[in-house]
Design a protein around this motif. Sequence first.
Motif, PDB file in Angstrom:
ATOM      1  N   SER A   1      82.334 -86.957  30.233  1.00  0.00           N
ATOM      2  CA  SER A   1      81.815 -86.831  28.890  1.00  0.00           C
ATOM      3  C   SER A   1      81.373 -85.408  28.644  1.00  0.00           C
ATOM      4  CB  SER A   1      80.618 -87.773  28.694  1.00  0.00           C
ATOM      5  OG  SER A   1      79.538 -87.355  29.487  1.00  0.00           O
ATOM      6  N   GLN A   2      81.172 -85.063  27.360  1.00  0.00           N
ATOM      7  CA  GLN A   2      80.759 -83.716  27.027  1.00  0.00           C
ATOM      8  C   GLN A   2      79.336 -83.433  27.467  1.00  0.00           C
ATOM      9  OE1 GLN A   2      81.558 -82.955  22.893  1.00  0.00           O
ATOM     10  NE2 GLN A   2      83.682 -82.474  23.305  1.00  0.00           N
ATOM     11  N   SER A   3      78.563 -84.446  27.801  1.00  0.00           N
ATOM     12  CA  SER A   3      77.201 -84.244  28.265  1.00  0.00           C
ATOM     13  C   SER A   3      77.130 -83.980  29.767  1.00  0.00           C
ATOM     14  CB  SER A   3      76.340 -85.467  27.930  1.00  0.00           C
ATOM     15  OG  SER A   3      76.841 -86.615  28.585  1.00  0.00           O
ATOM     16  N   ASP A   4      78.275 -84.090  30.440  1.00  0.00           N
ATOM     17  CA  ASP A   4      78.308 -83.867  31.880  1.00  0.00           C
ATOM     18  C   ASP A   4      77.980 -82.410  32.165  1.00  0.00           C
ATOM     19  OD1 ASP A   4      80.219 -85.309  34.446  1.00  0.00           O
ATOM     20  OD2 ASP A   4      79.176 -83.415  34.617  1.00  0.00           O
ATOM     21  N   PRO A   5      76.959 -82.130  32.980  1.00  0.00           N
ATOM     22  CA  PRO A   5      76.534 -80.751  33.197  1.00  0.00           C
ATOM     23  C   PRO A   5      77.296 -80.028  34.298  1.00  0.00           C
ATOM     24  CG  PRO A   5      75.066 -82.239  34.349  1.00  0.00           C
ATOM     25  CD  PRO A   5      76.090 -83.102  33.639  1.00  0.00           C
ATOM     26  N   ARG A   6      78.318 -80.662  34.867  1.00  0.00           N
ATOM     27  CA  ARG A   6      78.980 -80.079  36.026  1.00  0.00           C
ATOM     28  C   ARG A   6      79.581 -78.717  35.715  1.00  0.00           C
ATOM     29  NH1 ARG A   6      83.808 -82.942  39.281  1.00  0.00           N
ATOM     30  NH2 ARG A   6      84.939 -82.342  37.404  1.00  0.00           N
ATOM     31  N   LEU A   7      79.487 -77.842  36.657  1.00  0.00           N
ATOM     32  CA  LEU A   7      80.079 -76.517  36.574  1.00  0.00           C
ATOM     33  C   LEU A   7      81.378 -76.493  37.360  1.00  0.00           C
ATOM     34  CD1 LEU A   7      76.896 -74.388  37.455  1.00  0.00           C
ATOM     35  CD2 LEU A   7      77.556 -75.291  35.226  1.00  0.00           C
ATOM     36  N   VAL A   8      82.260 -75.591  36.995  1.00  0.00           N
ATOM     37  CA  VAL A   8      83.502 -75.388  37.730  1.00  0.00           C
ATOM     38  C   VAL A   8      83.677 -73.893  37.958  1.00  0.00           C
ATOM     39  CG1 VAL A   8      86.030 -75.508  37.609  1.00  0.00           C
ATOM     40  CG2 VAL A   8      84.661 -77.469  36.877  1.00  0.00           C
TER      41      VAL A   8
ATOM     42  N   LEU B   1      87.592 -65.788  22.241  1.00  0.00           N
ATOM     43  CA  LEU B   1      88.963 -66.291  22.141  1.00  0.00           C
ATOM     44  C   LEU B   1      89.014 -67.807  22.174  1.00  0.00           C
ATOM     45  CD1 LEU B   1      92.038 -65.631  22.145  1.00  0.00           C
ATOM     46  CD2 LEU B   1      91.908 -65.660  24.647  1.00  0.00           C
ATOM     47  N   TYR B   2      88.218 -68.428  23.063  1.00  0.00           N
ATOM     48  CA  TYR B   2      88.276 -69.878  23.255  1.00  0.00           C
ATOM     49  C   TYR B   2      87.106 -70.617  22.613  1.00  0.00           C
ATOM     50  CZ  TYR B   2      91.978 -68.738  26.554  1.00  0.00           C
ATOM     51  OH  TYR B   2      93.138 -68.273  27.119  1.00  0.00           O
ATOM     52  N   GLY B   3      86.310 -69.924  21.832  1.00  0.00           N
ATOM     53  CA  GLY B   3      85.217 -70.589  21.117  1.00  0.00           C
ATOM     54  C   GLY B   3      84.171 -71.170  22.039  1.00  0.00           C
ATOM     55  N   ALA B   4      83.863 -70.464  23.118  1.00  0.00           N
ATOM     56  CA  ALA B   4      82.884 -70.963  24.088  1.00  0.00           C
ATOM     57  C   ALA B   4      81.460 -70.797  23.570  1.00  0.00           C
ATOM     58  CB  ALA B   4      83.036 -70.215  25.414  1.00  0.00           C
ATOM     59  N   LYS B   5      80.582 -71.656  24.046  1.00  0.00           N
ATOM     60  CA  LYS B   5      79.164 -71.530  23.748  1.00  0.00           C
ATOM     61  C   LYS B   5      78.593 -70.342  24.510  1.00  0.00           C
ATOM     62  CE  LYS B   5      78.636 -76.541  23.173  1.00  0.00           C
ATOM     63  NZ  LYS B   5      77.995 -77.774  23.722  1.00  0.00           N
ATOM     64  N   ALA B   6      77.386 -69.956  24.161  1.00  0.00           N
ATOM     65  CA  ALA B   6      76.744 -68.835  24.840  1.00  0.00           C
ATOM     66  C   ALA B   6      76.647 -69.112  26.342  1.00  0.00           C
ATOM     67  CB  ALA B   6      75.354 -68.592  24.255  1.00  0.00           C
ATOM     68  N   ASP B   7      77.154 -68.214  27.150  1.00  0.00           N
ATOM     69  CA  ASP B   7      77.129 -68.304  28.612  1.00  0.00           C
ATOM     70  C   ASP B   7      77.893 -69.495  29.166  1.00  0.00           C
ATOM     71  OD1 ASP B   7      75.640 -65.964  28.989  1.00  0.00           O
ATOM     72  OD2 ASP B   7      73.740 -67.022  28.730  1.00  0.00           O
TER      73      ASP B   7
ATOM     74  N   LEU C   1      93.992 -73.468  31.582  1.00  0.00           N
ATOM     75  CA  LEU C   1      92.970 -74.279  32.235  1.00  0.00           C
ATOM     76  C   LEU C   1      91.588 -73.872  31.753  1.00  0.00           C
ATOM     77  CD1 LEU C   1      92.072 -76.376  34.308  1.00  0.00           C
ATOM     78  CD2 LEU C   1      92.219 -74.589  36.066  1.00  0.00           C
ATOM     79  N   LEU C   2      91.334 -72.578  31.645  1.00  0.00           N
ATOM     80  CA  LEU C   2      90.047 -72.105  31.129  1.00  0.00           C
ATOM     81  C   LEU C   2      89.809 -72.643  29.723  1.00  0.00           C
ATOM     82  CD1 LEU C   2      87.538 -70.283  31.224  1.00  0.00           C
ATOM     83  CD2 LEU C   2      88.991 -68.390  30.429  1.00  0.00           C
ATOM     84  N   GLN C   3      90.813 -72.568  28.879  1.00  0.00           N
ATOM     85  CA  GLN C   3      90.689 -73.074  27.513  1.00  0.00           C
ATOM     86  C   GLN C   3      90.338 -74.556  27.496  1.00  0.00           C
ATOM     87  OE1 GLN C   3      94.368 -72.996  25.288  1.00  0.00           O
ATOM     88  NE2 GLN C   3      93.331 -73.132  23.318  1.00  0.00           N
ATOM     89  N   CYS C   4      90.995 -75.341  28.338  1.00  0.00           N
ATOM     90  CA  CYS C   4      90.754 -76.782  28.365  1.00  0.00           C
ATOM     91  C   CYS C   4      89.373 -77.118  28.925  1.00  0.00           C
ATOM     92  CB  CYS C   4      91.842 -77.474  29.177  1.00  0.00           C
ATOM     93  SG  CYS C   4      93.474 -77.445  28.401  1.00  0.00           S
ATOM     94  N   LEU C   5      88.926 -76.384  29.920  1.00  0.00           N
ATOM     95  CA  LEU C   5      87.590 -76.619  30.464  1.00  0.00           C
ATOM     96  C   LEU C   5      86.523 -76.311  29.423  1.00  0.00           C
ATOM     97  CD1 LEU C   5      88.044 -75.121  34.046  1.00  0.00           C
ATOM     98  CD2 LEU C   5      87.756 -77.542  33.464  1.00  0.00           C
ATOM     99  N   VAL C   6      86.708 -75.234  28.684  1.00  0.00           N
ATOM    100  CA  VAL C   6      85.760 -74.898  27.612  1.00  0.00           C
ATOM    101  C   VAL C   6      85.755 -76.003  26.560  1.00  0.00           C
ATOM    102  CG1 VAL C   6      85.326 -73.300  25.693  1.00  0.00           C
ATOM    103  CG2 VAL C   6      85.847 -72.407  27.973  1.00  0.00           C
ATOM    104  N   ALA C   7      86.945 -76.476  26.186  1.00  0.00           N
ATOM    105  CA  ALA C   7      87.042 -77.543  25.184  1.00  0.00           C
ATOM    106  C   ALA C   7      86.365 -78.824  25.663  1.00  0.00           C
ATOM    107  CB  ALA C   7      88.506 -77.819  24.854  1.00  0.00           C
ATOM    108  N   ALA C   8      86.343 -79.041  26.979  1.00  0.00           N
ATOM    109  CA  ALA C   8      85.705 -80.230  27.551  1.00  0.00           C
ATOM    110  C   ALA C   8      84.207 -80.019  27.800  1.00  0.00           C
ATOM    111  CB  ALA C   8      86.392 -80.606  28.861  1.00  0.00           C
ATOM    112  N   ASP C   9      83.680 -78.893  27.344  1.00  0.00           N
ATOM    113  CA  ASP C   9      82.255 -78.584  27.447  1.00  0.00           C
ATOM    114  C   ASP C   9      81.812 -78.400  28.893  1.00  0.00           C
ATOM    115  OD1 ASP C   9      79.923 -77.892  26.164  1.00  0.00           O
ATOM    116  OD2 ASP C   9      79.109 -79.918  26.152  1.00  0.00           O
ATOM    117  N   ILE C  10      82.712 -77.875  29.717  1.00  0.00           N
ATOM    118  CA  ILE C  10      82.394 -77.560  31.103  1.00  0.00           C
ATOM    119  C   ILE C  10      82.010 -76.086  31.190  1.00  0.00           C
ATOM    120  CG2 ILE C  10      83.266 -77.497  33.478  1.00  0.00           C
ATOM    121  CD1 ILE C  10      83.126 -80.300  32.273  1.00  0.00           C
ATOM    122  N   GLN C  11      80.953 -75.774  31.909  1.00  0.00           N
ATOM    123  CA  GLN C  11      80.597 -74.381  32.136  1.00  0.00           C
ATOM    124  C   GLN C  11      81.476 -73.831  33.247  1.00  0.00           C
ATOM    125  OE1 GLN C  11      76.535 -73.505  33.204  1.00  0.00           O
ATOM    126  NE2 GLN C  11      76.802 -71.311  32.886  1.00  0.00           N
TER     127      GLN C  11
END
Length: 211
Positions: free
Chosen positions: A2-9, A70-76, A25-35
Motif C-alpha cells: 500500500s502507499q502507506s507502507d514506509p519501506r525504503l528501497v 522529473l518523476y514528481g517525487a515528494k520532498a526527500d 524502476l525508479l519512476q515506478c517506485l516513486v509512483a508506488a510511494d516508496i522512498q
Amino acid sequence: MSQSDPRLVTLAVTGASGAQYGLRLLQCLVAADIQVMLMISKAAQVVIATETDLALPGRPEEQQAFLSQLYGAKADQIRVFGREQWMAPVASGSGAPSSMVVCPCSTGCLSAIATGASNNLIERAADVALKERRQLILVPREAPYSEIHLEHMLKLTRMGVVVVPASPGFYHRPQSVEDMVDFIVARILNQLGVEQTLLPRWGEGLLSSRV
C-alpha cells in the motif's frame, strides 16, 4: 504494497547497457510511494547520456533535484548519494533499507559484490545487504556470459541473492521498447512485493494498464 507502507528501497544504477531499466524502476517506485536511496555510478552517467535523452547533472544533489522533479517525487522521497559518501545510511546495517536492487548491474559490479570489494558506496551497500541477510536483487545485462560471470552469479545465488537477467519475455506481445523494459521492471517489482500494473501475472491476461 500500500502507499502507506514506509519501506525504503536502495537502488543502484551501474554502467551496464540498459539504463532505461533503472530509470523506469525508479519512476515506478516513486509512483508506488516508496522512498528510494539512489546511487548512480560515473559509468552509469555515461550510459544514461548515451542511451537516453536525459541531461542528468553530475553532482548527487543536482541529480536528486532533477530526478525528483522529473518523476514528481515528494520532498526527500529520492535521496541521491555519491560514490564515497560513507556516512550515507546504506553504508551501515543499522541504517540501510531492507531491500536493494542493482539495475542494471555491470559485470564489474557483479564481480565486486561477489568478492566483497566494497571500493565504493554501491559495493559497500550491497555488502551490507549480504552481511545483514537482506534482500538483494541484481539485474545483469551482458551477452554472452563468461564462465567468470556465471560463477559469480552462482556464488551470489547461493548466498540468497536474486539474479534477474535483463532478458525480456514476449508472451505479453510487446508493442514497443517501453513494453520490453516494463517486462523486466515488473519482475523486479514483484520480487520487492510492490504492486504493479505493468505486466499481468501468468494466466491473468494481457497487459491492460501502466503505472
